[in-house]
Design a protein around this motif. Sequence first.
Motif, short mmCIF file in Angstrom:
data_model
loop_
_atom_site.label_atom_id
_atom_site.label_comp_id
_atom_site.label_asym_id
_atom_site.label_seq_id
_atom_site.Cartn_x
_atom_site.Cartn_y
_atom_site.Cartn_z
N ILE A 176 61.00 -30.35 -57.05
CA ILE A 176 59.95 -31.33 -57.30
C ILE A 176 59.24 -31.57 -55.98
O ILE A 176 59.83 -32.16 -55.06
CB ILE A 176 60.52 -32.64 -57.87
CG1 ILE A 176 61.29 -32.35 -59.17
CG2 ILE A 176 59.40 -33.64 -58.11
CD1 ILE A 176 62.12 -33.51 -59.66
N PRO A 177 58.00 -31.11 -55.83
CA PRO A 177 57.31 -31.24 -54.55
C PRO A 177 57.05 -32.70 -54.17
O PRO A 177 56.94 -33.55 -55.05
CB PRO A 177 55.98 -30.50 -54.77
CG PRO A 177 56.12 -29.77 -56.04
CD PRO A 177 57.19 -30.42 -56.83
N PRO A 178 56.94 -32.97 -52.89
CA PRO A 178 56.71 -34.36 -52.45
C PRO A 178 55.35 -34.91 -52.87
O PRO A 178 55.17 -36.12 -52.85
CB PRO A 178 56.83 -34.28 -50.93
CG PRO A 178 56.70 -32.84 -50.58
CD PRO A 178 57.09 -32.05 -51.78
N TRP A 179 54.41 -34.07 -53.26
CA TRP A 179 53.10 -34.59 -53.67
C TRP A 179 53.07 -35.00 -55.14
O TRP A 179 52.11 -35.59 -55.58
CB TRP A 179 52.00 -33.57 -53.38
CG TRP A 179 52.09 -32.30 -54.17
CD1 TRP A 179 51.67 -32.10 -55.45
CD2 TRP A 179 52.64 -31.07 -53.73
NE1 TRP A 179 51.93 -30.81 -55.84
CE2 TRP A 179 52.52 -30.15 -54.79
CE3 TRP A 179 53.22 -30.64 -52.53
CZ2 TRP A 179 52.96 -28.85 -54.70
CZ3 TRP A 179 53.65 -29.34 -52.45
CH2 TRP A 179 53.52 -28.46 -53.52
N ASN A 180 54.13 -34.67 -55.91
CA ASN A 180 54.15 -35.08 -57.32
C ASN A 180 54.08 -36.60 -57.43
O ASN A 180 54.77 -37.32 -56.72
CB ASN A 180 55.43 -34.62 -58.00
CG ASN A 180 55.33 -33.25 -58.54
OD1 ASN A 180 54.69 -32.41 -57.95
ND2 ASN A 180 55.95 -33.01 -59.67
N GLY A 181 53.27 -37.06 -58.34
CA GLY A 181 53.19 -38.48 -58.62
C GLY A 181 52.52 -39.28 -57.54
O GLY A 181 52.57 -40.51 -57.56
N VAL A 182 51.91 -38.65 -56.56
CA VAL A 182 51.25 -39.38 -55.47
C VAL A 182 49.79 -39.64 -55.82
O VAL A 182 49.25 -40.69 -55.54
CB VAL A 182 51.37 -38.61 -54.14
CG1 VAL A 182 50.59 -39.31 -53.04
CG2 VAL A 182 52.83 -38.46 -53.75
N PHE A 183 49.17 -38.66 -56.46
CA PHE A 183 47.77 -38.78 -56.83
C PHE A 183 47.65 -38.87 -58.34
O PHE A 183 48.50 -38.40 -59.05
CB PHE A 183 46.98 -37.56 -56.33
CG PHE A 183 47.16 -37.32 -54.87
CD1 PHE A 183 46.55 -38.15 -53.94
CD2 PHE A 183 47.95 -36.29 -54.41
CE1 PHE A 183 46.72 -37.94 -52.59
CE2 PHE A 183 48.12 -36.07 -53.06
CZ PHE A 183 47.51 -36.90 -52.14
N GLY A 184 46.60 -39.45 -58.82
CA GLY A 184 46.35 -39.53 -60.25
C GLY A 184 45.72 -40.85 -60.61
O GLY A 184 45.85 -41.85 -59.89
N GLU A 185 45.02 -40.87 -61.75
CA GLU A 185 44.29 -42.07 -62.16
C GLU A 185 45.21 -43.27 -62.38
O GLU A 185 44.94 -44.36 -61.90
CB GLU A 185 43.51 -41.77 -63.44
CG GLU A 185 42.60 -42.90 -63.84
CD GLU A 185 41.72 -42.54 -65.03
OE1 GLU A 185 41.39 -43.45 -65.78
OE2 GLU A 185 41.39 -41.35 -65.17
N SER A 186 46.33 -43.08 -63.09
CA SER A 186 47.21 -44.23 -63.33
C SER A 186 47.87 -44.69 -62.04
O SER A 186 48.21 -45.87 -61.90
CB SER A 186 48.25 -43.91 -64.41
OG SER A 186 49.17 -42.98 -63.95
N ARG A 187 48.04 -43.80 -61.07
CA ARG A 187 48.57 -44.21 -59.76
C ARG A 187 47.59 -45.14 -59.06
O ARG A 187 47.97 -46.15 -58.51
CB ARG A 187 48.82 -43.00 -58.86
CG ARG A 187 49.82 -42.04 -59.38
CD ARG A 187 51.20 -42.56 -59.18
NE ARG A 187 52.09 -41.79 -60.03
CZ ARG A 187 53.37 -42.00 -60.15
NH1 ARG A 187 53.94 -42.94 -59.46
NH2 ARG A 187 54.09 -41.28 -60.95
N ARG A 188 46.30 -44.77 -59.11
CA ARG A 188 45.27 -45.61 -58.48
C ARG A 188 45.22 -46.98 -59.16
O ARG A 188 45.11 -48.00 -58.50
CB ARG A 188 43.92 -44.92 -58.52
CG ARG A 188 43.80 -43.75 -57.54
CD ARG A 188 42.38 -43.24 -57.44
NE ARG A 188 41.90 -42.66 -58.69
CZ ARG A 188 42.12 -41.39 -59.06
NH1 ARG A 188 42.80 -40.59 -58.27
NH2 ARG A 188 41.64 -40.93 -60.20
#
Length: 188
Positions: free
Chosen positions: A171-183
């Motif tokens: 699971i790469p470290p960038w998973n779940g870092v970017f995305g609309e629901s994250r913002r």
Amino acid sequence: AAPLAIAAVVWRTLELCGEGFLQSQVPTAADVVLPRASAFAPSLMERLKGRFASERVIFDERRKDAWFPILIAQEVTSAAELDKRKYHDGDTRCYEGMGPIPVDCRAGSCGTGWVGVLGGNENLDPADDFERKRMKYFGYWDSGFIDESVERPLIRLACQVRANGSVSIVIPPWNGVFGESRRERESG
């Protein structure tokens, strides 16, 4: 000074590993890769806990408990979501009840659920047209290490890929870092 340092390393290695270390076979690539995607016989305790599928997804090879069961033809993120351990306590990218793979959607639109395949790639369905379009959209074809003609690339969109056997992923470290629901979560 360098020969003395090398001798010190050899001496300490012998102390820690024993004399048999020098006579043991160096593991081949197959010795390392094959167990990554092997089926397993669940223990009685695992069966009692409900973790009884004979196929699994290993997501961190450094920990013996870093796996979740998967059914044949099940999407990887769907299987991960059934793992109700509290990953959100140790990984801020995971929401409560999400499982170990941080994602923002289950439809392939967010681009946060990419995983690398370490073993068992042959147990994954080939990438379909939708997954290929998403790979192109998010720039994975341009990364230099994915060939667009490969049927089963080594980077996959976990919510779109189905497993037909055991697999080992990273699971790469960038998973779940970017995305609309994250913002939205960060701003609200």
